[in-house]
Write an enzyme that holds these catalytic residues in place. Structure first.
Site, PDB file in Angstrom:
ATOM      1  N   THR A  76       0.852  -1.203   0.000  1.00 14.94           N
ATOM      2  CA  THR A  76       0.000   0.000   0.000  1.00 14.94           C
ATOM      3  C   THR A  76       0.881   1.244   0.000  1.00 14.94           C
ATOM      4  O   THR A  76       0.689   2.152  -0.822  1.00 14.94           O
ATOM      5  CB  THR A  76      -0.920   0.001   1.241  1.00 14.94           C
ATOM      6  OG1 THR A  76      -1.762  -1.149   1.173  1.00 14.94           O
ATOM      7  CG2 THR A  76      -1.773   1.259   1.303  1.00 14.94           C
ATOM      8  N   GLN A 174       0.738  -9.731  -5.482  1.00 17.59           N
ATOM      9  CA  GLN A 174       0.198 -11.100  -5.490  1.00 17.59           C
ATOM     10  C   GLN A 174       1.049 -12.065  -6.312  1.00 17.59           C
ATOM     11  O   GLN A 174       0.831 -13.277  -6.237  1.00 17.59           O
ATOM     12  CB  GLN A 174      -1.238 -11.106  -6.044  1.00 17.59           C
ATOM     13  CG  GLN A 174      -2.249 -10.412  -5.152  1.00 17.59           C
ATOM     14  CD  GLN A 174      -2.557 -11.177  -3.871  1.00 17.59           C
ATOM     15  OE1 GLN A 174      -2.237 -12.354  -3.714  1.00 17.59           O
ATOM     16  NE2 GLN A 174      -3.190 -10.498  -2.925  1.00 17.59           N
ATOM     17  N   ALA A 195       5.529  -8.319   1.656  1.00 17.96           N
ATOM     18  CA  ALA A 195       6.147  -9.518   2.244  1.00 17.96           C
ATOM     19  C   ALA A 195       5.112 -10.557   2.665  1.00 17.96           C
ATOM     20  O   ALA A 195       5.336 -11.764   2.528  1.00 17.96           O
ATOM     21  CB  ALA A 195       6.986  -9.117   3.456  1.00 17.96           C
ATOM     22  N   HIS A 196       3.971 -10.087   3.175  1.00 21.02           N
ATOM     23  CA  HIS A 196       3.047 -11.061   3.779  1.00 21.02           C
ATOM     24  C   HIS A 196       2.244 -11.864   2.751  1.00 21.02           C
ATOM     25  O   HIS A 196       1.437 -12.705   3.118  1.00 21.02           O
ATOM     26  CB  HIS A 196       2.131 -10.392   4.812  1.00 21.02           C
ATOM     27  CG  HIS A 196       1.069  -9.490   4.269  1.00 21.02           C
ATOM     28  ND1 HIS A 196      -0.238  -9.887   4.149  1.00 21.02           N
ATOM     29  CD2 HIS A 196       1.112  -8.206   3.828  1.00 21.02           C
ATOM     30  CE1 HIS A 196      -0.964  -8.870   3.678  1.00 21.02           C
ATOM     31  NE2 HIS A 196      -0.166  -7.851   3.465  1.00 21.02           N
ATOM     32  N   CYS A 319      -8.601  -7.434   1.269  1.00 17.22           N
ATOM     33  CA  CYS A 319      -8.071  -6.415   2.165  1.00 17.22           C
ATOM     34  C   CYS A 319      -9.185  -5.570   2.762  1.00 17.22           C
ATOM     35  O   CYS A 319      -8.977  -4.887   3.743  1.00 17.22           O
ATOM     36  CB  CYS A 319      -7.060  -5.535   1.433  1.00 17.22           C
ATOM     37  SG  CYS A 319      -5.535  -6.426   1.116  1.00 17.22           S
TER      38      CYS A 319
HETATM   39  N1  PLP Z   1      -1.716  -4.742  -4.018  1.00 17.09           N
HETATM   40  C1  PLP Z   1      -2.341  -5.906  -4.135  1.00 17.09           C
HETATM   41  C2  PLP Z   1      -2.553  -6.507  -5.496  1.00 17.09           C
HETATM   42  C3  PLP Z   1      -2.795  -6.590  -3.001  1.00 17.09           C
HETATM   43  O1  PLP Z   1      -3.430  -7.754  -3.128  1.00 17.09           O
HETATM   44  C4  PLP Z   1      -2.584  -5.996  -1.731  1.00 17.09           C
HETATM   45  C5  PLP Z   1      -3.104  -6.653  -0.507  1.00 17.09           C
HETATM   46  O2  PLP Z   1      -4.035  -7.442  -0.590  1.00 17.09           O
HETATM   47  C6  PLP Z   1      -1.913  -4.782  -1.660  1.00 17.09           C
HETATM   48  C7  PLP Z   1      -1.490  -4.182  -2.829  1.00 17.09           C
HETATM   49  C8  PLP Z   1      -1.629  -4.117  -0.350  1.00 17.09           C
HETATM   50  O3  PLP Z   1      -0.547  -4.761   0.270  1.00 17.09           O
HETATM   51  P1  PLP Z   1      -0.144  -4.484   1.791  1.00 17.09           P
HETATM   52  O4  PLP Z   1      -1.063  -5.312   2.623  1.00 17.09           O
HETATM   53  O5  PLP Z   1       1.282  -4.927   1.883  1.00 17.09           O
HETATM   54  O6  PLP Z   1      -0.267  -3.036   2.041  1.00 17.09           O
END
Ligand code: PLP
Length: 375
Positions: A76, A174, A195-196, A319
């Site tokens: 993000t 992803q 990372a997660h 998310c």
């Molecule tokens: N971009 C994509 C395609 C995602 O699937 C996600 C989380 O689901 C994100 C960005 C956001 O990632 P983060 O949780 O590391 O902020």
């Protein structure tokens, strides 16, 4: 009810993955490092060495130079940093980008449509870039979609952007650590990672910046990360990300093999209900992901039913789970109201054939119960 640490029914890897063993060990070790990586004394230098090693590991996963890696709090932040910092006045986004890209791009961003299978419409992208001012444009196209798993034609997108002089951001949250990244991704100006999604800790990610790409920082007030992201680095998180990146890179073949379990799942559901829509089924997809509708049964009802039966899955965009809103991805694919019955099932390294069969049995149970009630 299953215990929270029982992962046998955990089918929500696109929301987040369990921590890999190697990442857990690395985080624990980094927690013992007392120094600040910016300090010049011995403890500081020890922390710096560990930070540099993690930078090499993350760079290795993507195939870039370590000096291109800017650690952030996740994809993000990395997407926000690239979009705000690119200096481009015109932002074009595929209609299926993650919410963090859409929100960072803002309401004035131009949306590039996708096909019914959830693949970015290249002709529409070309027309938009040809229309005007591509040299002031930033194009945002993700590599793999979080809801359907659809893998985008990045080689063609790279080529189009290069020809027109547009900058390109490829959200690989992803895809990285799950599928081999197409070599053309390395020609993008910005690539983002989380990372997660590949077995690292939550709350850490990276922006990979091409050497000649512009970038103004969002966070200022320190020389960290090449002055592009101020603030003392999250060393345990970053070190965990590095270890996960290295482990994930060695397990891409095992991840690819998840397609057999995914196909077993889809075949099982279609044996129960041949009309069950599988969104993006005709597109190249992540091997672990399926987005499938249960005709007549709202996604929230399904998610609760599966949870009680010990299976964790998501309705809509993961998310934003907890607040179930209609999926902009399925809307963009023209799924219509049926999209409200779509559930995303995403598999990973703890998924077994027994879990898939158990999930199919639960799906059949709910579906036939609803069918009987409706009759
Ligand atoms: N971009 C994509 C395609 C995602 O699937 C996600 C989380 O689901 C994100 C960005 C956001 O990632 P983060 O949780 O590391 O902020």
């Amino acid at each position: 009810m299953t215990r929270p640490d029982d992962l046998s029914g955990y089918l929500d890897y696109n929301a987040t993955t369990p921590l890999r063993r190697q990442a857990r060990a690395a985080v624990a070790e980094a927690l013992e490092l007392a120094g600040n990586p910016s300090s010049v004394h011995g403890p500081g230098r020890a922390a710096w060495r560990r930070l540099s090693q993690a930078r090499e590991q993350v760079a290795g996963l993507v195939g870039v130079g370590a000096d291109q890696v800017i650690f952030t709090s996740g994809a993000t932040e990395a997407n926000n940093l690239a979009i705000a910092g690119s200096g481009r006045g015109r932002i074009l986004v595929s209609a299926i980008e993650h919410d963090c890209v859409l929100a960072a791009a803002g309401p004035a961003a131009e949306r590039i449509p996708v096909t019914a299978d959830g693949i970015v419409d290249l002709a529409a992208l070309e027309a938009a870039l040809t229309a005007y001012d591509a040299r002031n444009a930033l194009v945002c196209v993700m590599l793999a979609n979080n809801e359907t798993g659809a893998i985008q034609p990045i080689a063609e997108v790279v080529e189009l952007c290069r020809r027109r002089g547009a900058a390109l951001l490829v959200d690989c949250a992803q895809a990285a650590g799950r599928i081999p990244l197409p070599p053309q991704v390395l020609s993008a100006d910005y690539v983002t990672l989380s990372a997660h999604k590949f077995g690292g800790p939550k709350g850490v990610g990276a922006l990979i910046k091409a050497p000649d790409a512009a970038l103004d920082p969002l966070l200022v007030g320190g020389a960290h990360e090449g002055r592009l992201r101020a603030g003392t680095e999250n060393l345990p998180g970053i070190v965990g990300m590095g270890a996960a990146a290295e482990a994930a890179a060695t397990e891409l073949t095992a991840f690819a093999a998840l397609a057999a379990l995914r196909d077993r799942l889809e075949a099982g559901l279609r044996a129960v209900c041949p009309d069950a829509p599988v969104y993006g089924a005709a597109a190249p997809r992540l091997p672990n992901t399926t987005s499938v509708g249960m005709p007549g049964v709202p996604a929230e009802t399904q998610v609760m039913h599966f949870d009680l039966a010990g299976y964790a899955v998501s309705a809509g965009a993961a998310c934003s789970s907890g607040k179930v809103t209609r999926s902009h991805v399925l809307d963009a694919m023209g799924a219509g109201p049926a999209a409200e019955t779509a559930v995303r099932v995403s598999l990973g390294w703890t998924t077994t054939a027994e879990a898939i069969d158990g999930f199919v049995a639960q799906w059949a149970k709910l579906y036939t119960r609803r069918q009987r009630r409706a009759a």
